[in-house]
Design a protein around this motif. Structure first.
Motif, PDB file in Angstrom:
ATOM      1  N   ASP A 298       0.816  -1.214   0.000  1.00  0.00           N
ATOM      2  CA  ASP A 298       0.000   0.000   0.000  1.00  0.00           C
ATOM      3  C   ASP A 298       0.848   1.262   0.000  1.00  0.00           C
ATOM      4  O   ASP A 298       0.418   2.300  -0.502  1.00  0.00           O
ATOM      5  N   PHE A 299       2.037   1.213   0.586  1.00  0.00           N
ATOM      6  CA  PHE A 299       2.960   2.336   0.611  1.00  0.00           C
ATOM      7  C   PHE A 299       4.293   1.842   1.153  1.00  0.00           C
ATOM      8  O   PHE A 299       4.426   0.677   1.561  1.00  0.00           O
ATOM      9  N   VAL A 300       5.298   2.721   1.147  1.00  0.00           N
ATOM     10  CA  VAL A 300       6.604   2.378   1.703  1.00  0.00           C
ATOM     11  C   VAL A 300       6.879   3.270   2.906  1.00  0.00           C
ATOM     12  O   VAL A 300       6.419   4.417   2.962  1.00  0.00           O
ATOM     13  N   VAL A 301       7.633   2.744   3.860  1.00  0.00           N
ATOM     14  CA  VAL A 301       7.983   3.505   5.056  1.00  0.00           C
ATOM     15  C   VAL A 301       9.341   3.049   5.564  1.00  0.00           C
ATOM     16  O   VAL A 301       9.683   1.862   5.475  1.00  0.00           O
ATOM     17  N   ARG A 302      10.116   3.984   6.046  1.00  0.00           N
ATOM     18  CA  ARG A 302      11.409   3.712   6.664  1.00  0.00           C
ATOM     19  C   ARG A 302      11.423   4.399   8.020  1.00  0.00           C
ATOM     20  O   ARG A 302      10.918   5.516   8.165  1.00  0.00           O
ATOM     21  N   ALA A 303      11.986   3.734   9.036  1.00  0.00           N
ATOM     22  CA  ALA A 303      11.939   4.276  10.391  1.00  0.00           C
ATOM     23  C   ALA A 303      13.312   4.255  11.044  1.00  0.00           C
ATOM     24  O   ALA A 303      14.103   3.335  10.838  1.00  0.00           O
ATOM     25  N   MET A 304      13.553   5.260  11.849  1.00  0.00           N
ATOM     26  CA  MET A 304      14.802   5.392  12.580  1.00  0.00           C
ATOM     27  C   MET A 304      14.633   4.858  14.002  1.00  0.00           C
ATOM     28  O   MET A 304      13.601   5.076  14.640  1.00  0.00           O
ATOM     29  N   SER A 305      15.657   4.163  14.477  1.00  0.00           N
ATOM     30  CA  SER A 305      15.639   3.641  15.840  1.00  0.00           C
ATOM     31  C   SER A 305      17.012   3.859  16.476  1.00  0.00           C
ATOM     32  O   SER A 305      18.018   3.399  15.939  1.00  0.00           O
ATOM     33  N   MET A 306      17.045   4.572  17.582  1.00  0.00           N
ATOM     34  CA  MET A 306      18.294   4.851  18.308  1.00  0.00           C
ATOM     35  C   MET A 306      19.351   5.433  17.369  1.00  0.00           C
ATOM     36  O   MET A 306      20.519   5.057  17.401  1.00  0.00           O
ATOM     37  N   GLY A 307      18.909   6.355  16.505  1.00  0.00           N
ATOM     38  CA  GLY A 307      19.841   7.078  15.656  1.00  0.00           C
ATOM     39  C   GLY A 307      20.258   6.390  14.383  1.00  0.00           C
ATOM     40  O   GLY A 307      21.107   6.915  13.648  1.00  0.00           O
ATOM     41  N   LYS A 308      19.674   5.230  14.071  1.00  0.00           N
ATOM     42  CA  LYS A 308      20.020   4.492  12.854  1.00  0.00           C
ATOM     43  C   LYS A 308      18.746   4.051  12.131  1.00  0.00           C
ATOM     44  O   LYS A 308      17.704   3.846  12.761  1.00  0.00           O
TER      45      LYS A 308
END
Length: 391
Positions: A298-308
């Motif tokens: 349905d869509f694309v998503v990228r997420a940051m965790s602890m600065g990476k």
């Protein structure tokens, strides 16, 4: 000079979803570490191998990534209609800091199995064969989670054919239901808006959806910050300037969400909030080499965790994604095509993930009553973890 011997602490090393962590029964911890404070923090830091200026956590159980620098403490629950209390500690890699400000959705999938295997769930609630529903009180955010644990011959079933992108081998499916997942006691949208204008010096004014569901999360449009939403870890994590700019979004968003008073406080609150960037569905090649076609998501998503950039997707951020997608007018909903949405299948660096959410507009305020997804979990090692005596 005389040195004290190492102490032995019963522990279980578990994978939950796309994360790994060291699990403890509260009563197995040294007495001083059974309550919140420096003794507990110092123990967890030493178990994981932090702080490590080399960033490798070689002298501990951590895996030198945000997904593998995690600890869990479980205990029988005193909350009505709950089986177990779940406290999550995100351990910083290079700093002497354990962040208890939020939940870990991925490791939630392992909480039910640990609780059953360690006698924290009443035997009357465990079928000989079938599904045991473990009622979890998430102590970090004070919310209820239902963990559906498969049982075979009276024991937790860990093997199966459920495949989870970001995890190499199949395992048994564990269904999770996050009840009323707005983080803490705050509003679902702390600013009162579905989309805000967020001033970030490195970018100017960005459109942002800031939501408290699963974990506080700041969503921005990928194209507004120079990305497509199809990036993999090396595209971001090898670029110090990019990381600094994304951290600036997180810091300024934290202030706007009311989580901190000044951006300088963001360094002491690394686990929350998260930053994610979204875009409409695009075809890309995942980190596994598998092509993810735009017609299948349905869509694309990228997420940051602890600065990476996370290698897949944090479970709590997936809850935030599902919740935001279910509410017409958010950036996530728009990326998914807009309108009424109850379930989405989104693309992340390792592949795809399906998450569902139910949202209602009640007296002018949006509320998410439930979010759900499937993960898997398994015990990697159990016994004792040895650590030098700490104060």
């Amino acid at each position: 000079m005389t040195f004290k011997p190492q102490i032995k602490v019963p522990a279980t090393y578990m994978r939950g979803g796309t994360s790994k962590g060291v699990f403890f029964n509260l009563t197995d911890l040294p007495e001083a570490a059974q309550v919140a404070g420096s003794a507990r923090d110092n123990l967890l830091l030493r178990v994981i191998g932090s702080p490590d200026p080399y960033g490798k956590q070689t002298d501990g159980m951590g895996g030198a990534t945000s997904s593998t620098s995690k600890t869990v403490i479980l205990s029988k629950s005193d909350q009505p209609d709950h089986d177990v209390d779940y406290l999550f500690g995100q351990v910083a890699i290079d700093k002497p800091f354990v962040d208890f400000s939020g939940n870990c959705g991925n490791l939630t999938s392992a909480v039910g199995a640990f609780a059953i295997s360690n006698g924290l769930v009443d035997s009357s609630r465990i079928p000989k064969n079938g599904i045991a529903v473990v009622r979890v009180w998430q102590a970090n955010i004070k919310k209820s989670i239902l963990v559906h644990v498969p049982i075979s011959n009276g024991e937790v079933q860990e093997t199966g054919d459920f495949e989870l992108d970001g995890v190499t081998f199949p395992a048994a499916e564990v269904k999770l239901e996050f009840m009323d997942p707005a983080d803490g006691d705050g509003a679902l949208f702390p600013t009162g808006n579905l989309v805000d204008e967020l001033e970030v010096p490195e970018f100017g004014v960005l459109k942002a959806t800031m939501i408290n569901a699963g974990i506080p999360t700041i969503f921005v449009n990928a194209q507004d910050i120079g990305y497509t939403g199809t990036e993999l870890q090396d595209d971001i994590n090898n670029d110090p300037q990019a990381l600094a700019k994304l951290e600036s979004i997180r810091a300024h968003g934290s202030v706007k969400m009311g989580l901190i008073k000044h951006i300088s406080e963001a360094t002491a609150r690394q686990h929350t909030p998260k930053v994610a960037f979204v875009n409409k569905a695009k075809t890309y090649v995942a980190s596994s080499g598998k092509e993810i076609h735009h017609d299948t998501i349905d869509f694309v998503v990228r997420a940051m965790s602890m600065g990476k950039l996370h290698h897949a997707m944090m479970g709590t951020a997936a809850v935030a994604i599902g919740a935001a997608a279910a509410i017409n007018g958010t950036l996530v909903n728009a990326a998914a095509g807009g309108g009424q949405i109850n379930e989405v299948n989104f693309g992340h660096p390792s592949g795809t993930l399906k998450v569902g959410a139910k949202a209602e507009l009640i007296e002018g305020n949006w509320q998410v009553t439930k979010a759900s997804m499937s993960r898997s979990a398994r015990v990697l090692m159990e016994g004792v973890v040895r650590v030098p005596a700490v104060n």
